[in-house]
Design a protein around this motif. Structure first.
Motif, PDB file in Angstrom:
ATOM      1  N   VAL A 305     -14.015 -27.999  45.661  1.00  0.00           N
ATOM      2  CA  VAL A 305     -15.446 -27.979  45.443  1.00  0.00           C
ATOM      3  C   VAL A 305     -15.868 -28.452  44.074  1.00  0.00           C
ATOM      4  CG1 VAL A 305     -16.113 -26.344  47.178  1.00  0.00           C
ATOM      5  CG2 VAL A 305     -15.255 -25.539  44.991  1.00  0.00           C
ATOM      6  N   THR A 306     -15.056 -28.272  43.088  1.00  0.00           N
ATOM      7  CA  THR A 306     -15.500 -28.732  41.785  1.00  0.00           C
ATOM      8  C   THR A 306     -14.552 -29.777  41.244  1.00  0.00           C
ATOM      9  OG1 THR A 306     -14.322 -26.913  40.781  1.00  0.00           O
ATOM     10  CG2 THR A 306     -16.672 -26.624  41.114  1.00  0.00           C
ATOM     11  N   ARG A 307     -15.136 -30.657  40.506  1.00  0.00           N
ATOM     12  CA  ARG A 307     -14.302 -31.685  39.893  1.00  0.00           C
ATOM     13  C   ARG A 307     -13.622 -31.102  38.673  1.00  0.00           C
ATOM     14  NH1 ARG A 307     -18.303 -36.348  38.532  1.00  0.00           N
ATOM     15  NH2 ARG A 307     -16.462 -37.313  37.686  1.00  0.00           N
ATOM     16  N   PRO A 308     -12.408 -31.522  38.430  1.00  0.00           N
ATOM     17  CA  PRO A 308     -11.764 -31.089  37.197  1.00  0.00           C
ATOM     18  C   PRO A 308     -12.548 -31.640  36.004  1.00  0.00           C
ATOM     19  CG  PRO A 308     -10.233 -32.289  38.610  1.00  0.00           C
ATOM     20  CD  PRO A 308     -11.575 -32.401  39.231  1.00  0.00           C
ATOM     21  N   TRP A 309     -12.543 -30.896  34.943  1.00  0.00           N
ATOM     22  CA  TRP A 309     -13.256 -31.345  33.746  1.00  0.00           C
ATOM     23  C   TRP A 309     -12.686 -32.644  33.209  1.00  0.00           C
ATOM     24  CZ3 TRP A 309     -17.857 -29.929  32.410  1.00  0.00           C
ATOM     25  CH2 TRP A 309     -18.335 -28.663  32.760  1.00  0.00           C
ATOM     26  N   LYS A 310     -11.397 -32.844  33.439  1.00  0.00           N
ATOM     27  CA  LYS A 310     -10.801 -34.083  32.949  1.00  0.00           C
ATOM     28  C   LYS A 310     -11.475 -35.284  33.601  1.00  0.00           C
ATOM     29  CE  LYS A 310      -6.434 -36.433  32.316  1.00  0.00           C
ATOM     30  NZ  LYS A 310      -5.012 -36.500  32.605  1.00  0.00           N
ATOM     31  N   ASP A 311     -11.759 -35.106  34.864  1.00  0.00           N
ATOM     32  CA  ASP A 311     -12.425 -36.168  35.613  1.00  0.00           C
ATOM     33  C   ASP A 311     -13.830 -36.400  35.071  1.00  0.00           C
ATOM     34  OD1 ASP A 311     -11.464 -37.657  37.773  1.00  0.00           O
ATOM     35  OD2 ASP A 311     -13.153 -36.914  38.963  1.00  0.00           O
ATOM     36  N   VAL A 312     -14.513 -35.302  34.814  1.00  0.00           N
ATOM     37  CA  VAL A 312     -15.864 -35.376  34.249  1.00  0.00           C
ATOM     38  C   VAL A 312     -15.813 -36.121  32.918  1.00  0.00           C
ATOM     39  CG1 VAL A 312     -17.720 -33.968  33.273  1.00  0.00           C
ATOM     40  CG2 VAL A 312     -16.599 -33.243  35.373  1.00  0.00           C
ATOM     41  N   TYR A 313     -14.810 -35.766  32.135  1.00  0.00           N
ATOM     42  CA  TYR A 313     -14.684 -36.388  30.816  1.00  0.00           C
ATOM     43  C   TYR A 313     -14.423 -37.882  30.942  1.00  0.00           C
ATOM     44  CZ  TYR A 313     -13.171 -37.183  26.044  1.00  0.00           C
ATOM     45  OH  TYR A 313     -13.068 -37.663  24.770  1.00  0.00           O
ATOM     46  N   HIS A 314     -13.493 -38.206  31.808  1.00  0.00           N
ATOM     47  CA  HIS A 314     -13.096 -39.611  31.882  1.00  0.00           C
ATOM     48  C   HIS A 314     -14.178 -40.503  32.462  1.00  0.00           C
ATOM     49  CE1 HIS A 314      -8.589 -39.048  31.140  1.00  0.00           C
ATOM     50  NE2 HIS A 314      -9.224 -39.479  30.086  1.00  0.00           N
TER      51      HIS A 314
END
Lengths: 766, 166
Positions: A305-314
């Protein structure tokens, strides 16, 4: 860090069996029964525990047979069930012993046995003895042997700290790394990958970079709020109405970021989610087909359900990279038949579902566009001359026109709701905030309208066209922002601390206090007509906010400014607000009662606030302090006219102005000084916009420039318009600009940007 | 009052109380006894505390830190963005093995401030290295399958761009 015990818990596994582990250690310390680390913990590299030196206690150990000894000495490769220290574990992996065995096999028998003898007796020794033996051998060594030793040592002493230490310590180490090294650390091996992809680490990374410039690496990432995609049929209006993106001055936090994963994104790509909170999308609680399959699906949904923060960052990092590299995709919207003069877009409106752009033009129309498809939705007709200014929010659109009027529209259906008349010449700029609308005109005045009551008052002072206005809530966010009842009785709709910047063709930017209705500050420096201003509120602790001197101290300029602002005071009686017939006369206002120059009331125009130097004797005296709560009608003009200067809390305001003198200036609002001048455009600057990360400017030279504000450096120049670029709006991942030739261009820096209209000019990568 | 600390090799270090107080284990020994047994162990100078896992060289290095911080509070918590003082960074240096020893000893001895500094030291040594470089530095064997490596390269491909940001 409460990890002190964690080490001891894992340390026992690292006890190495290549030597018999000493038992029953005697430690001479009257250790209380406190939970301090066990004395028997083995440490790094299989260091045996201390044995009491003065009591020569021999440690009982089982005597292995000679054969076994040799076995142990030569082949420590862990048989199952045997404990090895990290070092010997690794040695077993590398087959070091095999190589050693081979070299041994080459020797004659007697030598072989004597060497084996040495090794085995060393192996059988206690750690204290081993130390002694080693020291002895070291003293026997010549330089060549020592150099062999040091070479070998350098190799074999290497150790992976993350296998040695518990995860908490490893994560602490990784938390000090920057995003680049963290990404590389994830490629070292599986264990490192697991640690370096930790969600908490990347969340911190996001917090440090999104919507702010990191103080360490200088990178700031765009916010990129994704629009909530509501399931069809559901009433998906958020409780809090979205702010129009171009006017939001409050800081967004990453907690507002929507990390839910929607069906549009492939869930298979998101293998990991460390936040356990259930998502609204999770079908766990919803009535649905029950059975093993749906349970599995529910579990899968929960997991994804949630995107990893790493993905958000990248994702954001890629957008920021595009900005820095100047990689964009440009689309053109055509429709206006004459030059576009003003525009605004909003991407986060609760309704409609697509991003909206509204433009105003010399062709007397305002047009509403769907930014997703590039389609024109509506044309608003009504003004009899060019539309020079507009602003909209979720409910209304206000346009200002050269036909001397302002119109309020319902832009969703195209109706003109109201016409505001009052200016005697064309309206060239406007801005509203809540119920307060400010408009600047060719007639050199600024009018401030109360949208609720329709009342209006006039600010006079400029000697030429007023080209830009910007409302500033100087008290917003500060703790003393409390509506005072006495003030609200008389001026119900203007909060204390509401200020207004206005920029004019006379080259001056003025700051007005909307409660006093007076000019409280002037910003001199531009040598051409000032066409555009933008107020920016910086966080505390950002680059500029702690500088006590302007970053680019142009002393001559400052001196000139100082001179002029002191000197010109008495010559400018137009600073005084002459209350107009028909407008509200402030009750008890000093100027309704006292002529300027009266003793006890310094003429306003004389006391142009000049900032005393920090070493001025009166600087810290209480008398200098501005009144903490703003009394709109007290007579202490002196105190009021000084802006909050010291002990500033909250964001730091800076003002950006673009002028036809080809420069852009960054002003320290409180000191009234120019902090920086950006050179680069070869013709006048018509429009500027800025956010926390960058500054953009549109110029008569047909280009748009993207600047790094802190350094005053031009990052990219965007070329493509066929006429002067007259208006510009900056978003997280795009610039929208309008030109004299009637075109609107969208410069998209988004990750997978595609041109909006395939028929219009195609993708161009710089 | 001073306390004698005895290293693994049996070397004795005489330290003053404020210095020794920086070492959590020593503090526990001195006051913990007071708390648990009703009397203080360390009533005179004769008290010796054996730190069986710490070698003399590391102990003497750690005592330098304790001496430096005897009158001020070290950075103990928080924000990974916080900068350590210059002295600290010079103290911890760039020798990975030494930092590891210090880290281990700081963990064992309960010195949170030094623990953080050692973590920062390791991070600084790792900083700017590529995966191969980290493996060489620490003697790590890459254990990814080829497929994983390709995937990872795709996923983390940006880091090349990180290396040369304009």
């Amino acid at each position: 860090m409460e990890s002190a015990h964690t080490l001891s818990s894992v340390a026992n596994q690292k006890t190495c069996d290549t030597v018999p582990a000493p038992q029953n250690l005697l430690i001479r310390s009257s250790r209380p029964p406190s939970p301090s680390p066990q004395a028997t913990t083995t440490s790094l590299f299989d260091v045996p525990p201390m044995i009491n030196a003065d009591e020569d206690v021999d440690i009982p150990m089982e005597e292995p047979t000679a054969e076994e000894k040799q076995q142990i000495a030569l082949f420590p490769p862990a048989p199952t069930g045997r404990k090895l220290c990290i070092r010997h574990q690794r040695m077993a992996d590398e087959g070091t012993n095999l190589k050693l065995q081979h070299s041994l096999d080459l020797l004659p028998d007697d030598e072989r046995s004597s060497i084996a003898q040495i090794w085995s007796s060393f192996s059988a020794s206690s750690h204290a003895r081993r130390d002694l033996i080693l020291r002895g051998i070291l003293t026997m060594c010549c330089f060549t042997e020592l150099s062999l030793l040091s070479d070998q040592l350098r190799e074999i002493i290497r150790i992976d700290p993350f296998t040695l230490f518990p995860s908490e310590l490893a994560l602490r180490v990784l938390s000090y790394l920057d995003a680049a090294t963290l990404t590389r650390a994830a490629q070292v091996n599986r264990n490192w990958n697991r640690l370096a992809n930790d969600d908490v680490l990347w969340k911190t990374m996001c917090q440090q970079h999104i919507e702010r410039k990191c103080t360490k690496c200088g990178w700031g990432l765009p916010f990129l709020k994704t629009k909530k995609a509501y399931p069809p049929g559901a009433d998906g209006r958020p409780a809090v109405p979205a702010r129009p993106s171009s006017f939001s001055q409050t800081k967004r936090t990453i907690d507002e970021l929507d990390r839910d994963i929607y069906p549009t994104e492939s869930p298979s790509k998101r293998h990991r989610s460390s936040s356990p909170e259930p998502s609204p999308l999770s079908p766990l609680g919803s009535p649905g087909p029950s059975g093993p399959m749906s349970q599995f699906e529910a579990y899968e949904a929960q997991k994804c359900v949630t995107r990893p923060w790493k993905d958000v960052y990248h994702e954001r990092h890629q957008v920021e990279s595009n900005w820095r590299k100047g990689q964009y995709v440009v689309s053109t919207l055509k429709g206006h038949t004459e030059g576009v003069m003003c525009l605004q877009f909003a991407e986060d409106l609760p309704h409609p579902s697509f991003p909206v752009l509204i433009t105003g033009s010399y062709d007397r129309t305002a047009r509403v566009w769907n930014l997703e498809t590039g389609k024109e939705i509506r044309t608003l007709r009504g003004h009899s001359r060019a539309i020079r200014a507009l602003q909209f929010d979720e409910a209304k659109l206000i346009t200002g026109s050269m036909d001397h009027t302002l119109r309020v529209w319902n832009w969703r259906n195209g109706q003109c709701v109201r016409t505001l008349e009052g200016h005697t010449e064309g309206v060239v700029c406007l801005q509203f905030d809540g119920n307060v609308l400010a408009s600047g005109s060719v007639d050199t005045t600024v009018k401030v309208w109360n949208l609720r009551t329709g009342e209006c008052f006039t600010l006079r002072g400029h000697r030429d066209w007023v080209n830009a206005v910007n409302i500033w809530d100087s008290k917003a966010g500060s703790s003393d922002h409390i509506a005072e009842p006495s003030a609200s009785n008389q001026l119900p709709d203007i909060d204390a601390g509401k200020m207004l910047f206005s920029a004019s063709d006379d080259g001056v930017i003025r700051l007005w206090d909307l409660n006093l209705r007076q000019c409280v500050k002037q910003y001199h420096g531009h040598v051409g007509q000032v066409q555009s201003i933008k107020l920016l509120l910086l966080d505390e602790g950002s680059d500029e906010s702690d500088g006590t001197t302007p970053q680019e101290p142009d002393y001559a300029e400052i001196a000139a400014q100082f001179q002029s602002s002191v000197g010109e005071g008495p010559d400018e009686p137009e600073d005084l607000v002459t209350p107009e017939v028909g407008t509200i006369v402030p009750f008890n206002h000093p100027y309704t009662q006292l002529p300027s120059g009266m003793p006890g009331f310094a003429p306003v125009s004389v006391s142009i606030p000049t900032v005393p130097p920090a070493d001025h004797p009166g600087f810290d005296s209480p008398a200098f302090a501005p009144s903490a709560t703003y009394e709109a009608h007290d007579h202490e003009l002196q105190a009021n006219r000084r802006l909050p200067l010291q002990k500033r809390t909250g964001p730091l305001p800076i003002l950006i102005s673009g002028s036809l003198d080809n420069t852009i200036k960054v002003w320290d609002v409180e000191r009234g000084q120019c902090m920086k001048t950006l050179f680069g455009h070869i013709e006048g600057v018509w429009a500027v916009d800025s956010d926390r990360l960058r500054l953009v400017s549109a110029s008569h030279d047909r280009t748009i420039k993207v600047w790094v504000r802190e350094q005053g450096r031009c990052l990219t120049t965007l070329v493509g318009h066929r006429g002067a670029v007259t208006c510009i709006a900056l978003g997280d991942d795009k610039i929208i600009s309008g030109s004299d030739d009637g075109d609107i261009k969208i410069w998209s820096f988004a990750r997978d940007a595609k041109p909006i209209l395939p028929l219009s000019s195609g993708a161009v990568a710089a | 009052m001073s306390i004698t600390l005895i290293s693994k090799e049996g070397a004795q270090f005489l330290v003053s109380k404020p210095v020794a107080d920086r070492i959590g284990v020593v503090r526990d020994c001195a006051y913990g006894a007071d708390f648990w047994l009703g009397y203080a162990v360390a009533t005179d100078d004769s008290m010796g505390i054996t730190l069986a896992n710490v070698t003399s060289s590391i102990l003497s290095k750690i005592l330098v830190w304790c001496e430096h911080y005897k009158d001020m509070e070290p950075l103990v918590d928080g924000d990974s963005n916080m900068e350590f003082p210059e002295w600290d960074m010079a103290y911890i240096g760039h020798d990975m093995n030494q930092i590891l020893f210090v880290l281990e000893a700081a963990d064992y001895l309960h010195i949170p401030g030094l623990l953080l500094l050692a973590c920062k030291g390791i991070a600084d040594v790792l900083d700017g290295r590529n995966p191969r470089g980290i493996c060489d530095l620490l003697g790590i064997v890459m254990d990814f399958s080829h497929r994983q490596e390709v995937d990872m390269d795709k996923e983390n491909g940006y880091w090349r761009w990180f290396l040369h940001p304009t």
